[in-house]
Design a protein around this motif. Sequence first.
Motif, PDB file in Angstrom:
ATOM      1  N   LEU A 137       0.838  -1.192   0.000  1.00  0.00           N
ATOM      2  CA  LEU A 137       0.000   0.000   0.000  1.00  0.00           C
ATOM      3  C   LEU A 137       0.876   1.245   0.000  1.00  0.00           C
ATOM      4  O   LEU A 137       1.696   1.437   0.905  1.00  0.00           O
ATOM      5  CB  LEU A 137      -0.912   0.018   1.234  1.00  0.00           C
ATOM      6  N   THR A 138       0.719   2.090  -1.010  1.00  0.00           N
ATOM      7  CA  THR A 138       1.386   3.390  -1.033  1.00  0.00           C
ATOM      8  C   THR A 138       0.509   4.370  -0.275  1.00  0.00           C
ATOM      9  O   THR A 138      -0.613   4.661  -0.700  1.00  0.00           O
ATOM     10  CB  THR A 138       1.588   3.874  -2.482  1.00  0.00           C
ATOM     11  N   THR A 139       0.983   4.865   0.861  1.00  0.00           N
ATOM     12  CA  THR A 139       0.132   5.644   1.762  1.00  0.00           C
ATOM     13  C   THR A 139      -0.266   7.001   1.194  1.00  0.00           C
ATOM     14  O   THR A 139      -1.339   7.516   1.518  1.00  0.00           O
ATOM     15  CB  THR A 139       0.841   5.856   3.111  1.00  0.00           C
ATOM     16  N   THR A 140       0.574   7.580   0.360  1.00  0.00           N
ATOM     17  CA  THR A 140       0.282   8.927  -0.136  1.00  0.00           C
ATOM     18  C   THR A 140      -0.884   8.968  -1.113  1.00  0.00           C
ATOM     19  O   THR A 140      -1.647   9.933  -1.143  1.00  0.00           O
ATOM     20  CB  THR A 140       1.531   9.532  -0.806  1.00  0.00           C
ATOM     21  N   ASP A 141      -1.048   7.889  -1.921  1.00  0.00           N
ATOM     22  CA  ASP A 141      -2.144   7.899  -2.898  1.00  0.00           C
ATOM     23  C   ASP A 141      -3.132   6.742  -2.712  1.00  0.00           C
ATOM     24  O   ASP A 141      -4.128   6.641  -3.438  1.00  0.00           O
ATOM     25  CB  ASP A 141      -1.600   7.870  -4.327  1.00  0.00           C
ATOM     26  N   GLY A 142      -2.860   5.849  -1.739  1.00  0.00           N
ATOM     27  CA  GLY A 142      -3.780   4.749  -1.460  1.00  0.00           C
ATOM     28  C   GLY A 142      -3.736   3.611  -2.458  1.00  0.00           C
ATOM     29  O   GLY A 142      -4.586   2.717  -2.442  1.00  0.00           O
ATOM     30  N   LYS A 143      -2.731   3.592  -3.336  1.00  0.00           N
ATOM     31  CA  LYS A 143      -2.639   2.554  -4.357  1.00  0.00           C
ATOM     32  C   LYS A 143      -2.189   1.230  -3.754  1.00  0.00           C
ATOM     33  O   LYS A 143      -1.237   1.173  -2.972  1.00  0.00           O
ATOM     34  CB  LYS A 143      -1.652   2.977  -5.447  1.00  0.00           C
ATOM     35  N   LYS A 144      -2.881   0.135  -4.111  1.00  0.00           N
ATOM     36  CA  LYS A 144      -2.548  -1.205  -3.636  1.00  0.00           C
ATOM     37  C   LYS A 144      -2.025  -2.060  -4.782  1.00  0.00           C
ATOM     38  O   LYS A 144      -2.546  -2.023  -5.894  1.00  0.00           O
ATOM     39  CB  LYS A 144      -3.782  -1.891  -3.047  1.00  0.00           C
ATOM     40  N   THR A 145      -0.999  -2.859  -4.466  1.00  0.00           N
ATOM     41  CA  THR A 145      -0.440  -3.797  -5.437  1.00  0.00           C
ATOM     42  C   THR A 145      -0.357  -5.171  -4.787  1.00  0.00           C
ATOM     43  O   THR A 145       0.209  -5.316  -3.691  1.00  0.00           O
ATOM     44  CB  THR A 145       0.975  -3.368  -5.871  1.00  0.00           C
ATOM     45  N   VAL A 146      -0.920  -6.188  -5.430  1.00  0.00           N
ATOM     46  CA  VAL A 146      -0.848  -7.554  -4.890  1.00  0.00           C
ATOM     47  C   VAL A 146       0.528  -8.123  -5.190  1.00  0.00           C
ATOM     48  O   VAL A 146       0.954  -8.193  -6.341  1.00  0.00           O
ATOM     49  CB  VAL A 146      -1.944  -8.445  -5.508  1.00  0.00           C
ATOM     50  N   LEU A 147       1.235  -8.521  -4.134  1.00  0.00           N
ATOM     51  CA  LEU A 147       2.557  -9.132  -4.292  1.00  0.00           C
ATOM     52  C   LEU A 147       2.479 -10.651  -4.207  1.00  0.00           C
ATOM     53  O   LEU A 147       3.105 -11.362  -4.976  1.00  0.00           O
ATOM     54  CB  LEU A 147       3.509  -8.601  -3.220  1.00  0.00           C
ATOM     55  N   VAL A 148       1.719 -11.128  -3.222  1.00  0.00           N
ATOM     56  CA  VAL A 148       1.561 -12.573  -3.002  1.00  0.00           C
ATOM     57  C   VAL A 148       0.061 -12.866  -2.961  1.00  0.00           C
ATOM     58  O   VAL A 148      -0.620 -12.452  -2.025  1.00  0.00           O
ATOM     59  CB  VAL A 148       2.221 -13.010  -1.680  1.00  0.00           C
ATOM     60  N   PRO A 149      -0.484 -13.547  -3.970  1.00  0.00           N
ATOM     61  CA  PRO A 149      -1.923 -13.842  -3.986  1.00  0.00           C
ATOM     62  C   PRO A 149      -2.329 -14.714  -2.804  1.00  0.00           C
ATOM     63  O   PRO A 149      -1.573 -15.588  -2.363  1.00  0.00           O
ATOM     64  CB  PRO A 149      -2.121 -14.590  -5.315  1.00  0.00           C
ATOM     65  N   GLY A 150      -3.515 -14.470  -2.282  1.00  0.00           N
ATOM     66  CA  GLY A 150      -4.008 -15.252  -1.159  1.00  0.00           C
ATOM     67  C   GLY A 150      -4.552 -16.605  -1.596  1.00  0.00           C
ATOM     68  O   GLY A 150      -5.194 -16.720  -2.636  1.00  0.00           O
ATOM     69  N   ILE A 151      -4.269 -17.632  -0.793  1.00  0.00           N
ATOM     70  CA  ILE A 151      -4.805 -18.979  -1.028  1.00  0.00           C
ATOM     71  C   ILE A 151      -5.345 -19.476   0.310  1.00  0.00           C
ATOM     72  O   ILE A 151      -4.591 -19.575   1.291  1.00  0.00           O
ATOM     73  CB  ILE A 151      -3.714 -19.937  -1.551  1.00  0.00           C
ATOM     74  N   VAL A 152      -6.625 -19.775   0.383  1.00  0.00           N
ATOM     75  CA  VAL A 152      -7.270 -20.125   1.657  1.00  0.00           C
ATOM     76  C   VAL A 152      -6.586 -21.302   2.345  1.00  0.00           C
ATOM     77  O   VAL A 152      -6.349 -21.283   3.556  1.00  0.00           O
ATOM     78  CB  VAL A 152      -8.767 -20.436   1.431  1.00  0.00           C
ATOM     79  N   GLN A 153      -6.253 -22.342   1.583  1.00  0.00           N
ATOM     80  CA  GLN A 153      -5.630 -23.526   2.174  1.00  0.00           C
ATOM     81  C   GLN A 153      -4.107 -23.407   2.315  1.00  0.00           C
ATOM     82  O   GLN A 153      -3.448 -24.350   2.725  1.00  0.00           O
ATOM     83  CB  GLN A 153      -5.964 -24.761   1.320  1.00  0.00           C
ATOM     84  N   TYR A 154      -3.590 -22.219   1.970  1.00  0.00           N
ATOM     85  CA  TYR A 154      -2.134 -22.021   1.995  1.00  0.00           C
ATOM     86  C   TYR A 154      -1.840 -20.573   2.406  1.00  0.00           C
ATOM     87  O   TYR A 154      -1.172 -19.833   1.686  1.00  0.00           O
ATOM     88  CB  TYR A 154      -1.584 -22.321   0.601  1.00  0.00           C
ATOM     89  N   PRO A 155      -2.341 -20.146   3.578  1.00  0.00           N
ATOM     90  CA  PRO A 155      -2.264 -18.734   3.980  1.00  0.00           C
ATOM     91  C   PRO A 155      -0.861 -18.292   4.378  1.00  0.00           C
ATOM     92  O   PRO A 155      -0.046 -19.090   4.845  1.00  0.00           O
ATOM     93  CB  PRO A 155      -3.209 -18.661   5.178  1.00  0.00           C
ATOM     94  N   VAL A 156      -0.599 -16.998   4.204  1.00  0.00           N
ATOM     95  CA  VAL A 156       0.649 -16.399   4.686  1.00  0.00           C
ATOM     96  C   VAL A 156       0.538 -16.192   6.189  1.00  0.00           C
ATOM     97  O   VAL A 156      -0.426 -15.605   6.677  1.00  0.00           O
ATOM     98  CB  VAL A 156       0.913 -15.051   3.976  1.00  0.00           C
ATOM     99  N   LEU A 157       1.532 -16.670   6.938  1.00  0.00           N
ATOM    100  CA  LEU A 157       1.540 -16.526   8.389  1.00  0.00           C
ATOM    101  C   LEU A 157       2.215 -15.229   8.828  1.00  0.00           C
ATOM    102  O   LEU A 157       1.741 -14.543   9.728  1.00  0.00           O
ATOM    103  CB  LEU A 157       2.264 -17.715   9.034  1.00  0.00           C
ATOM    104  N   ASP A 158       3.344 -14.906   8.209  1.00  0.00           N
ATOM    105  CA  ASP A 158       4.087 -13.696   8.573  1.00  0.00           C
ATOM    106  C   ASP A 158       5.089 -13.399   7.460  1.00  0.00           C
ATOM    107  O   ASP A 158       5.294 -14.227   6.563  1.00  0.00           O
ATOM    108  CB  ASP A 158       4.808 -13.890   9.910  1.00  0.00           C
ATOM    109  N   PHE A 159       5.743 -12.223   7.553  1.00  0.00           N
ATOM    110  CA  PHE A 159       6.654 -11.820   6.479  1.00  0.00           C
ATOM    111  C   PHE A 159       7.632 -10.779   6.996  1.00  0.00           C
ATOM    112  O   PHE A 159       7.471 -10.226   8.083  1.00  0.00           O
ATOM    113  CB  PHE A 159       5.866 -11.262   5.290  1.00  0.00           C
ATOM    114  N   ALA A 160       8.676 -10.494   6.204  1.00  0.00           N
ATOM    115  CA  ALA A 160       9.657  -9.463   6.542  1.00  0.00           C
ATOM    116  C   ALA A 160      10.301  -8.945   5.267  1.00  0.00           C
ATOM    117  O   ALA A 160      10.623  -9.724   4.361  1.00  0.00           O
ATOM    118  CB  ALA A 160      10.734 -10.018   7.481  1.00  0.00           C
TER     119      ALA A 160
END
Length: 381
Positions: free
Chosen positions: A124-147
């Motif tokens: 999310l770019t805070t200045t203009d609110g633009k969102k870009t999907v980096l890692v698509p969501g998968i219900v049976q394979y969710p992201v737990l955390d990131f860095a």
Amino acid sequence: MKKQFLLSCLLVTLLSSFFPGQTGAAIPASQDPRKPDMVTIYHATPDGKTKKIQTNMPLIHRASISPSGRFVYGERIGYGKEDPTIPFLYDIQTKKLMQLSGIAKWSNKQDVLYIRENDGIVRLTTTDGKKTVLVPGIVQYPVLDFAISPDEQYLAFTRKDVKAADSKGSAHLYIQHLPTLQIKKHDQYEWRKDKTALEEKYYWMPNSKKLFYVTKEASKELDMPTGMKTDHKTTVLPSYSSDMKYQYIKTEQEEYVLDLQTGKKNFLKDKEGYTAYLLRVLWSPIGHQFAAEQLLNWSSSQDNYMLMFVFHAPNKFGNPFGNHVNPGLLSTYMKDQDNYQLIGWAGDGKSFYFADLASTHIYDFGPGKINWETYEFYEKR
């Protein structure tokens, strides 16, 4: 009686205006009895000079500030046991508060948030609110955390294989090259759940050449150029200065800053000569100063009383706002009102921010919210 009624109506109105019908909030704002105290932010220099910034951001229990110092990411812990932790973004300049779609972390260089959203990750770019999907969501394979790596070239994240028969290999580590969005799987391991307070699961070296990540009972080190992995017996992640000249080390016997050029140990002690006992260490983005939260003592009600600790260089460190004899302004969990926490350094590395956040006293939450064995909150993140 009339005054009390009007005051109650005012509190309900304030809470409703800040948290209007948010999805996922199990208890309506009108049933949350907590007073909506506004967060105060302090812009401080390492020598102890401060500038106060008043906000319209209430009931935030954790926070971090953007590299420019304009935006604050905050998390509000839900009142009841089933209430989720709700993430917010606050614009200091416009004084606008908005609820986010998921738990987020700041970019190291820009006012950009990386958000765990719908089992994936978005930017999310805070200045203009633009969102870009980096890692698509998968219900049976969710992201737990990131860095995010310090040079912002790589995103490390872990997915969970929900259908895995054995939990030992159900956590899968991936590294994504952000400029190309190419992803490579690097490891399978057993995920470590938070046992007490929230625990960091990853640590990038300041030069972005190594990633350390915590497994259930140990940790691993991934060398980015070669892809080689090294096992470590400890779950304690390393802590290096941005210029890679110093390393903060705490063991059961010692606490010191190691000079990586000379090998000298610079022991950190308070004025009485005891170990400093630092709990959170935030290195400046430039050079080798750090600000930290230092344990002063515990109270009988299991509160932690804290001081702010600043490291300038060997033999130049201490508490710029007070000390163990005269604590001054700063104490985390002081009584049941104050919750002073570090929220980050300014981008130029010359000053840092801390904030008087909403109280996290155990009696400020509903029945069943506290784990009385660990004195930590049950959180849904």
